[in-house]
Design a protein around this motif. Structure first.
Motif, PDB file in Angstrom:
ATOM      1  N   TYR B 228       0.829  -1.212   0.000  1.00 59.40           N
ATOM      2  CA  TYR B 228       0.000   0.000   0.000  1.00 59.40           C
ATOM      3  C   TYR B 228       0.859   1.256   0.000  1.00 59.40           C
ATOM      4  N   ALA B 229       1.933   1.203   0.768  1.00 56.97           N
ATOM      5  CA  ALA B 229       2.824   2.362   0.804  1.00 56.97           C
ATOM      6  C   ALA B 229       3.396   2.623  -0.587  1.00 56.97           C
ATOM      7  N   PHE B 230       3.783   1.550  -1.269  1.00 55.84           N
ATOM      8  CA  PHE B 230       4.348   1.712  -2.615  1.00 55.84           C
ATOM      9  C   PHE B 230       3.303   2.224  -3.599  1.00 55.84           C
ATOM     10  N   MET B 231       2.087   1.666  -3.498  1.00 55.58           N
ATOM     11  CA  MET B 231       1.027   2.129  -4.397  1.00 55.58           C
ATOM     12  C   MET B 231       0.792   3.623  -4.186  1.00 55.58           C
ATOM     13  N   THR B 232       0.740   4.020  -2.917  1.00 53.95           N
ATOM     14  CA  THR B 232       0.526   5.431  -2.595  1.00 53.95           C
ATOM     15  C   THR B 232       1.620   6.299  -3.201  1.00 53.95           C
ATOM     16  N   VAL B 233       2.853   5.847  -3.017  1.00 56.43           N
ATOM     17  CA  VAL B 233       3.995   6.622  -3.490  1.00 56.43           C
ATOM     18  C   VAL B 233       4.005   6.717  -5.013  1.00 56.43           C
ATOM     19  N   ILE B 234       3.663   5.619  -5.671  1.00 60.56           N
ATOM     20  CA  ILE B 234       3.691   5.623  -7.138  1.00 60.56           C
ATOM     21  C   ILE B 234       2.565   6.501  -7.687  1.00 60.56           C
ATOM     22  N   ILE B 235       1.374   6.398  -7.064  1.00 60.73           N
ATOM     23  CA  ILE B 235       0.272   7.235  -7.537  1.00 60.73           C
ATOM     24  C   ILE B 235       0.582   8.710  -7.278  1.00 60.73           C
ATOM     25  N   GLY B 236       1.156   8.996  -6.126  1.00 65.89           N
ATOM     26  CA  GLY B 236       1.377  10.393  -5.744  1.00 65.89           C
ATOM     27  C   GLY B 236       2.614  11.013  -6.354  1.00 65.89           C
ATOM     28  N   GLY B 237       3.577  10.196  -6.697  1.00 63.40           N
ATOM     29  CA  GLY B 237       4.827  10.737  -7.229  1.00 63.40           C
ATOM     30  C   GLY B 237       5.980  10.396  -6.309  1.00 63.40           C
ATOM     31  N   LEU B 238       6.943   9.692  -6.853  1.00 62.41           N
ATOM     32  CA  LEU B 238       8.088   9.245  -6.053  1.00 62.41           C
ATOM     33  C   LEU B 238       8.851  10.457  -5.521  1.00 62.41           C
ATOM     34  N   GLY B 239       9.063  10.483  -4.228  1.00 61.12           N
ATOM     35  CA  GLY B 239       9.834  11.572  -3.635  1.00 61.12           C
ATOM     36  C   GLY B 239       9.012  12.822  -3.361  1.00 61.12           C
ATOM     37  N   ASN B 240       7.731  12.811  -3.760  1.00 58.85           N
ATOM     38  CA  ASN B 240       6.898  13.986  -3.544  1.00 58.85           C
ATOM     39  C   ASN B 240       6.004  13.792  -2.320  1.00 58.85           C
ATOM     40  N   ILE B 241       6.287  14.572  -1.285  1.00 59.97           N
ATOM     41  CA  ILE B 241       5.640  14.354   0.003  1.00 59.97           C
ATOM     42  C   ILE B 241       4.149  14.679  -0.038  1.00 59.97           C
ATOM     43  N   TRP B 242       3.785  15.814  -0.646  1.00 54.62           N
ATOM     44  CA  TRP B 242       2.360  16.164  -0.724  1.00 54.62           C
ATOM     45  C   TRP B 242       1.619  15.193  -1.624  1.00 54.62           C
ATOM     46  N   GLY B 243       2.293  14.733  -2.675  1.00 54.25           N
ATOM     47  CA  GLY B 243       1.686  13.761  -3.583  1.00 54.25           C
ATOM     48  C   GLY B 243       1.273  12.506  -2.848  1.00 54.25           C
ATOM     49  N   ALA B 244       2.103  12.062  -1.907  1.00 59.13           N
ATOM     50  CA  ALA B 244       1.794  10.855  -1.141  1.00 59.13           C
ATOM     51  C   ALA B 244       0.551  11.064  -0.286  1.00 59.13           C
ATOM     52  N   VAL B 245       0.428  12.249   0.285  1.00 58.24           N
ATOM     53  CA  VAL B 245      -0.739  12.524   1.128  1.00 58.24           C
ATOM     54  C   VAL B 245      -2.014  12.487   0.281  1.00 58.24           C
ATOM     55  N   LEU B 246      -1.968  13.188  -0.840  1.00 54.53           N
ATOM     56  CA  LEU B 246      -3.120  13.218  -1.736  1.00 54.53           C
ATOM     57  C   LEU B 246      -3.470  11.813  -2.211  1.00 54.53           C
ATOM     58  N   ALA B 247      -2.454  11.072  -2.651  1.00 56.49           N
ATOM     59  CA  ALA B 247      -2.673   9.731  -3.180  1.00 56.49           C
ATOM     60  C   ALA B 247      -3.198   8.793  -2.100  1.00 56.49           C
ATOM     61  N   GLY B 248      -2.716   8.967  -0.871  1.00 61.17           N
ATOM     62  CA  GLY B 248      -3.176   8.129   0.226  1.00 61.17           C
ATOM     63  C   GLY B 248      -4.678   8.262   0.426  1.00 61.17           C
ATOM     64  N   PHE B 249      -5.151   9.515   0.484  1.00 61.90           N
ATOM     65  CA  PHE B 249      -6.592   9.743   0.662  1.00 61.90           C
ATOM     66  C   PHE B 249      -7.379   9.242  -0.542  1.00 61.90           C
ATOM     67  N   LEU B 250      -6.859   9.508  -1.716  1.00 62.13           N
ATOM     68  CA  LEU B 250      -7.527   9.073  -2.946  1.00 62.13           C
ATOM     69  C   LEU B 250      -7.684   7.555  -2.954  1.00 62.13           C
ATOM     70  N   LEU B 251      -6.604   6.877  -2.607  1.00 58.82           N
ATOM     71  CA  LEU B 251      -6.609   5.417  -2.587  1.00 58.82           C
ATOM     72  C   LEU B 251      -7.599   4.895  -1.555  1.00 58.82           C
ATOM     73  N   GLY B 252      -7.567   5.501  -0.368  1.00 55.13           N
ATOM     74  CA  GLY B 252      -8.482   5.076   0.691  1.00 55.13           C
ATOM     75  C   GLY B 252      -9.935   5.248   0.279  1.00 55.13           C
ATOM     76  N   ILE B 253     -10.250   6.410  -0.278  1.00 52.93           N
ATOM     77  CA  ILE B 253     -11.630   6.696  -0.671  1.00 52.93           C
ATOM     78  C   ILE B 253     -12.068   5.796  -1.824  1.00 52.93           C
ATOM     79  N   ALA B 254     -11.188   5.639  -2.823  1.00 56.06           N
ATOM     80  CA  ALA B 254     -11.535   4.809  -3.985  1.00 56.06           C
ATOM     81  C   ALA B 254     -11.794   3.372  -3.558  1.00 56.06           C
ATOM     82  N   GLU B 255     -10.947   2.887  -2.681  1.00 56.18           N
ATOM     83  CA  GLU B 255     -11.082   1.510  -2.223  1.00 56.18           C
ATOM     84  C   GLU B 255     -12.389   1.318  -1.467  1.00 56.18           C
ATOM     85  N   SER B 256     -12.689   2.312  -0.629  1.00 53.43           N
ATOM     86  CA  SER B 256     -13.893   2.236   0.173  1.00 53.43           C
ATOM     87  C   SER B 256     -15.151   2.332  -0.694  1.00 53.43           C
ATOM     88  N   LEU B 257     -15.139   3.258  -1.660  1.00 49.93           N
ATOM     89  CA  LEU B 257     -16.304   3.438  -2.536  1.00 49.93           C
ATOM     90  C   LEU B 257     -16.522   2.240  -3.456  1.00 49.93           C
TER      91      LEU B 257
END
Lengths: 239, 294
Positions: B228-257
């Motif tokens: 999950y951490a890797f998926m988050t990082v890849i979706i958000g952008g490797l090395g991009n801290i804000w990208g990981a935050v955005l991707a984390g929420f996106l992933l959580g919401i998408a999975e839940s929906l």
């Protein structure tokens, strides 16, 4: 008296030696120049002096203390500063943050502020742009930032790798005016330069390197008078 | 239907916060050490077991467990960085492949050590973090999950503030951006590596202690969190801290929906699918820069 002395350095990357028993000395308070054709080992020498490369054999002494195996950041603590050819800065940090990083080892806040004010007096454009990312600066401004950054530790020796690279003649003069002034105030400088004419004009002593070894050293005037420069760069016969 | 959607979004935000925290910390470690840390999920697992053990001996309470997990995993991170990563460091850079293989070995070692010590059983921290239930109209929010959301956001914010406003944070960013120049400023790269690895690990450990009251702890749990951490990082952008935050929420919401549309059990497909989409259409990640730094 030599502030920095390297003796019989053998060093290189991954087992292949680029420096083959090279020796140099930088006299205190003087400008020492290093010249030589491409591949002579100038940058490798500087990286070895800074501890980025560990020599296979030979010694480096700063202020009579051996520093051959000291890690790079410890050498900064000793009073050496290094200005890399390019990329000696942090493009995605602001000018101010770059200077703050330069003063990483300076604990005293008032000393830091005083030195920063000094840098801003020297290079007013840095003060104007202190909130901008370093990556947005022009080539000349970057060189100012890197010199300013190096001055934050009030170093006794500044090692510069091609300070003129990528700059217009006017900016080269500006950079060298500052370097000459620093030397006048007692800072020791060791400069590698492709712009041989400029370096010969400011140096007190010049080392000519070839294939990782000493070829010639002495006063720049003598080097010019004896016509050794052409030999060095054109590779004609023995100098 | 609308209520369902809102409910699942709320649920997704809470899981997303954990993904965000994991992605954020993995990204921090990667951005500074340039090591792909396959054992990142194991740090979460260690945090989870810290909470389990403390609850087993009735020590403190869930909030103290989170703190204990942070401290313990910080220490584990320091030891790993000193003993295992330092020898792989050549001229201020950790050898990438060796670092990755080392972290794979570490992941196996840690999960099997925990297996030997605690057995394969599912463990759970008994009781709740907060037993209150909040009702907003027809929307029911468990206090427990809100605490997880708040805890994850608190840790993420603390990290951001630390990186942004402290000298050590500046030094960490400097080493991540240009290790050679950082050394020329007198920064010790090995020490910054140790501190960064410890912080990144601690955040994962904190996440582990945070979630054990709602999920089970078991020795092999780490690997799925690493994924999950890797998926988050890849979706958000490797090395991009804000990208990981955005991707984390996106992933959580998408999975839940996805539960609304996809058959039961298929929600595990959502993450990898999003990751594949990201790799095909936006390989630099949501907020990643196009330029790939060497």
């Amino acid at each position: 008296m030599a502030l920095l002395e390297a003796t019989a350095l053998v060093a290189g990357y991954g087992g292949s030696a680029i420096l083959n028993g090279l020796s140099i000395a930088a006299e205190a308070g003087r400008i020492t120049g290093l010249i030589g054709p491409n591949g002579a080992g100038k940058s490798t020498l500087l990286k070895t002096l800074m501890g980025y490369i560990t020599p296979v054999s030979g010694t480096i002494a700063f202020d009579d203390e051996e520093i051959t195996r000291l890690p790079t950041h410890e050498r900064i603590r000793c009073g050496i500063a290094y200005i890399a050819q390019t990329q000696g800065h942090f493009p995605s940090q602001t000018v101010q943050e770059n200077l703050r990083l330069g003063a990483y080892l300076v604990r005293d806040k008032s000393v830091r502020e005083e030195r920063q004010a000094e840098v801003f007096r020297r290079f007013p454009v840095l003060q104007e742009r202190r909130r901008q990312y370093a990556g947005l600066l022009s080539g000349g401004q970057l060189r100012m930032l890197e010199i300013g950054r190096a001055l934050m530790t009030a170093p006794r020796l500044i090692i510069l790798d091609e300070p003129s690279v990528g700059l217009s003649p006017k900016l080269v003069d500006m950079v060298y005016d500052h370097l000459r002034e620093l030397a006048g105030k007692g800072t020791t400088l060791l400069i590698v330069e492709q712009n041989v004419r400029k370096l010969l004009a400011v140096s007190d002593r010049v080392y000519a390197l070839e294939s990782g070894a000493n070829r010639y050293d002495g006063a720049p005037q003598a080097l010019v008078a004896e016509g050794r420069l052409a030999n060095l760069y054109l590779g004609a016969g023995v100098g | 239907m609308i209520l369902d959607v809102i409910n699942f979004i709320a649920l997704g935000i809470m899981t997303g916060a954990i993904y965000a925290l994991l992605g954020l910390s993995l990204n921090l470690v990667f951005g500074v050490l340039r090591v792909i840390n396959i054992a990142h999920g194991e740090m979460l697992m260690l945090g989870a077991y810290t909470a389990v053990v403390l609850a087993g001996v009735h020590f403190g309470g869930p909030f103290l467990s989170i703190l204990a997990a942070l401290v313990l995993v910080t220490f584990v991170g320091l030891v790993i960085a000193r003993l295992l990563l330092r020898p792989l460091t050549i001229d201020g850079r950790i050898h990438e492949q060796r670092g990755m293989v080392m972290s794979l070995g570490l992941s196996l070692f840690l999960s099997n050590t925990v297996l030997a010590l605690f057995g394969p059983d599912y463990q759970r921290v008994p009781g709740l973090l907060v037993s209150r239930v909040f009702e907003i109209g027809d929307l029911v929010l468990e206090g427990q999950r809100l605490v997880i959301l708040a805890g994850a956001m608190l840790m993420a914010t603390a990290l951001m503030l630390f990186l942004r406003f402290t000298l050590l944070g500046l030094a960490i960013r400097a080493v991540g951006e240009n290790p050679e120049a950082a050394q020329a400023n007198g920064i010790s790269v090995p020490i910054i590596h140790m501190i960064t690895f410890a912080i990144g690990s601690a955040l994962a450990g904190g996440a582990g202690a945070l979630i054990t009251p709602v999920t089970y702890a078991f020795p092999a749990m780490g690997f799925s969190y690493t994924l999950y951490a890797f998926m988050t990082v890849i979706i958000g952008g490797l090395g991009n801290i804000w990208g990981a935050v955005l991707a984390g929420f996106l992933l959580g919401i998408a999975e839940s929906l996805s539960v609304i549309v996809l058959p039961t059990g298929f929600n595990a497909v959502v993450g990898p699918a999003l990751m594949l989409l990201a790799l095909v259409f936006r390989p630099q990640g949501l907020l990643g820069r196009k330029l790939i730094r060497a």
